[in-house]
Scaffold this motif. Structure first.
Motif, PDB file in Angstrom:
ATOM      1  N   GLU A   1       0.823  -1.201   0.000  1.00 59.82           N
ATOM      2  CA  GLU A   1       0.000   0.000   0.000  1.00 59.82           C
ATOM      3  C   GLU A   1       0.861   1.256   0.000  1.00 59.82           C
ATOM      4  O   GLU A   1       0.577   2.228  -0.720  1.00 59.82           O
TER       5      GLU A   1
ATOM      6  N   LEU B   1      -8.023   7.428   1.345  1.00 55.03           N
ATOM      7  CA  LEU B   1      -6.574   7.259   1.215  1.00 55.03           C
ATOM      8  C   LEU B   1      -5.830   8.579   1.408  1.00 55.03           C
ATOM      9  O   LEU B   1      -4.719   8.593   1.948  1.00 55.03           O
TER      10      LEU B   1
ATOM     11  N   HIS C   1      -3.336   3.974   5.027  1.00 57.57           N
ATOM     12  CA  HIS C   1      -3.516   2.609   5.512  1.00 57.57           C
ATOM     13  C   HIS C   1      -4.969   2.300   5.884  1.00 57.57           C
ATOM     14  O   HIS C   1      -5.235   1.300   6.556  1.00 57.57           O
TER      15      HIS C   1
ATOM     16  N   GLN D   1      -8.023   0.582   5.529  1.00 56.74           N
ATOM     17  CA  GLN D   1      -8.346  -0.639   4.782  1.00 56.74           C
ATOM     18  C   GLN D   1      -9.682  -0.546   4.062  1.00 56.74           C
ATOM     19  O   GLN D   1      -9.911  -1.251   3.070  1.00 56.74           O
TER      20      GLN D   1
ATOM     21  N   TRP E   1      -8.835   0.551   0.497  1.00 54.25           N
ATOM     22  CA  TRP E   1      -8.271  -0.487  -0.365  1.00 54.25           C
ATOM     23  C   TRP E   1      -9.322  -1.529  -0.744  1.00 54.25           C
ATOM     24  O   TRP E   1      -9.325  -2.038  -1.868  1.00 54.25           O
TER      25      TRP E   1
ATOM     26  N   ILE F   1     -11.326   0.008  -3.512  1.00 55.38           N
ATOM     27  CA  ILE F   1     -10.594  -0.008  -4.783  1.00 55.38           C
ATOM     28  C   ILE F   1     -10.632  -1.397  -5.406  1.00 55.38           C
ATOM     29  O   ILE F   1     -10.843  -1.551  -6.618  1.00 55.38           O
TER      30      ILE F   1
END
Length: 409
Positions: free
Chosen positions: A20, A345, A350, A352, A355, A358
């Protein structure tokens, strides 16, 4: 170290954090990379405009427009395909039917791409009001890049989905600013391009009193406008045929339309085949459920939360319960999800949730085999919907998600 140990090490939490960090560092070091990829993609798409690519879709729009202006039948009742939208959508083409199909398709694709680009910048500005203009523009480029897989099919086929999605996003931004007339105008353009965005128009009209009159006028204008360009009896007959066409679409078996991807195809993949009457009941029940959820959000009083949430709820309904939803129609959902991911982000590399969003965007956006898309795309859309419902149960979760975007609004 054996293969299992190496695999476990690769997917360890610490290793994922390092990945990441590398991804985030790359985009921070080269903030222009998103725009570079997006512009290169658009140039390649426009240069490759050809009837082999858009013939089954945009050519159907052009044929229907020629029929409308010549007083011929717009709707082909012998097939599930061809032109499906209401008569006013043909007026959006303007003079394009006068050009050669390739030129018309290139112009329509370029205008659609420009609208989506504008909407991406506006959405990132809404989600990150505390960031500089430069940061917002750079992140908009990344948002667009994340949606290239989805935009690829929509732009090469010159689908109306791109313009519809862009205007829905612009409407959300206007709602967040309490610009009720402008928001209603954007929704008017959205439903004129593609009537599926009536979902967002109706949700806003039912839950935002200050938009209600303007949206009624917008809907009335969309219905009445074709009568200004054709004989009343002819236009009325085309509306009748359009309704019959929609009824035809709702009575086909899942999979009869090869590109369909919604709740019915997902269940069909698992061996659950629902009768048409049951499917209709589910669609209506879902409509009432979505209305209740959006009503709850509206009553909470945070207009930014409402603007983001109503866009996502409308997109989820269109993709999961809309008539004959296609695998490429999930573009209506992924840009706003990508915007939320980039917002998170920017505040914490970080996070989560970002992510995971995404990953969801990319998996939904990429096109695999049709037998995979018909189940994976709606399945992930249901997961997103479940996450949204979970936040709506306790509205503080929406405020926590949006952070400074929502605080004090």
């Amino acid at each position: 170290m054996d293969s299992k140990s190496r695999t476990a090490s690769f997917f360890s939490y610490e290793n994922l954090l390092r990945i990441e960090d590398r991804i985030a560092a790359t985009f921070l070091r080269y903030p222009w990379i998103g725009w570079g990829l997006w512009i290169a993609f658009l140039i390649a798409t426009l240069l490759r405009t050809h009837p082999r690519r858009f013939g089954s879709t945009f050519q159907a729009y052009l044929n229907a427009a020629h029929s409308f202006w010549s007083g011929g039948p717009v709707y082909d009742m012998s097939t599930l395909g061809e032109y499906l939208y209401w008569p006013v959508s043909l007026l959006v083409l303007g003079p394009l039917p006068m050009f050669s199909p390739v030129v018309a398709a290139a112009i329509a694709a370029a205008v659609s791409a420009a609208l989506l680009t504008w909407a991406a910048v506006a959405m990132m500005r809404l989600l990150l009001p505390e960031q500089s203009r430069g940061d917002v523009i750079n992140l908009a480029g990344i948002l667009l890049t994340l949606n290239i897989p989805n935009a690829w099919f929509n732009l090469k086929y010159v689908q109306a989905q791109v313009g519809m999605t862009a205007f829905m996003m612009l409407a959300a931004v206007a709602i967040a600013k309490r610009q009720w007339i402008m928001a209603s105008l954007w929704l008017f353009f959205s439903v004129v391009i593609k009537p599926l965005s009536l979902v967002m128009l109706l949700l806003c009209g039912a839950t935002q009193p200050k938009m209600r009159l303007w949206l009624i006028l917008a809907l009335a204008a969309a219905l009445a406008l074709p009568f200004a360009f054709g004989h009343p009896a002819y236009v009325a007959e085309q509306y009748r045929l359009w309704i019959v066409k929609l009824q035809q679409l709702t009575t086909v078996e899942p999979g009869q339309w090869l590109y369909q991807a919604d709740f019915a195809t997902m269940l069909d993949t698992f061996g659950i085949v629902l009768p048409h009457g049951v499917q209709t009941v589910i669609r209506l029940a879902a409509a009432l459920g979505f209305l209740a959820l959006v009503w709850r959000i509206a009553r909470y009083g945070n207009i930014v939360v409402f603007a983001v949430a109503v866009t996502l709820y409308a997109a989820c309904y269109i993709n999961l319960f809309g008539p004959r939803n296609e695998f490429l129609s999930f573009l209506v959902l992924t840009p706003t999800l990508a915007g939320l991911a980039l917002m998170l982000l920017k505040r914490n590399a970080h996070d989560q949730r970002a992510w995971l969003l995404i990953v969801a965007v990319l998996v939904i956006a990429f096109h695999g085999a049709l037998e995979v898309d018909r189940v994976v795309k709606p399945f992930l859309a249901f997961i997103v919907l479940g996450w949204m419902i979970w936040m709506t149960v306790d509205m503080r979760r929406w405020v926590d998600l949006l952070g400074p975007t929502a605080v004090g609004k």
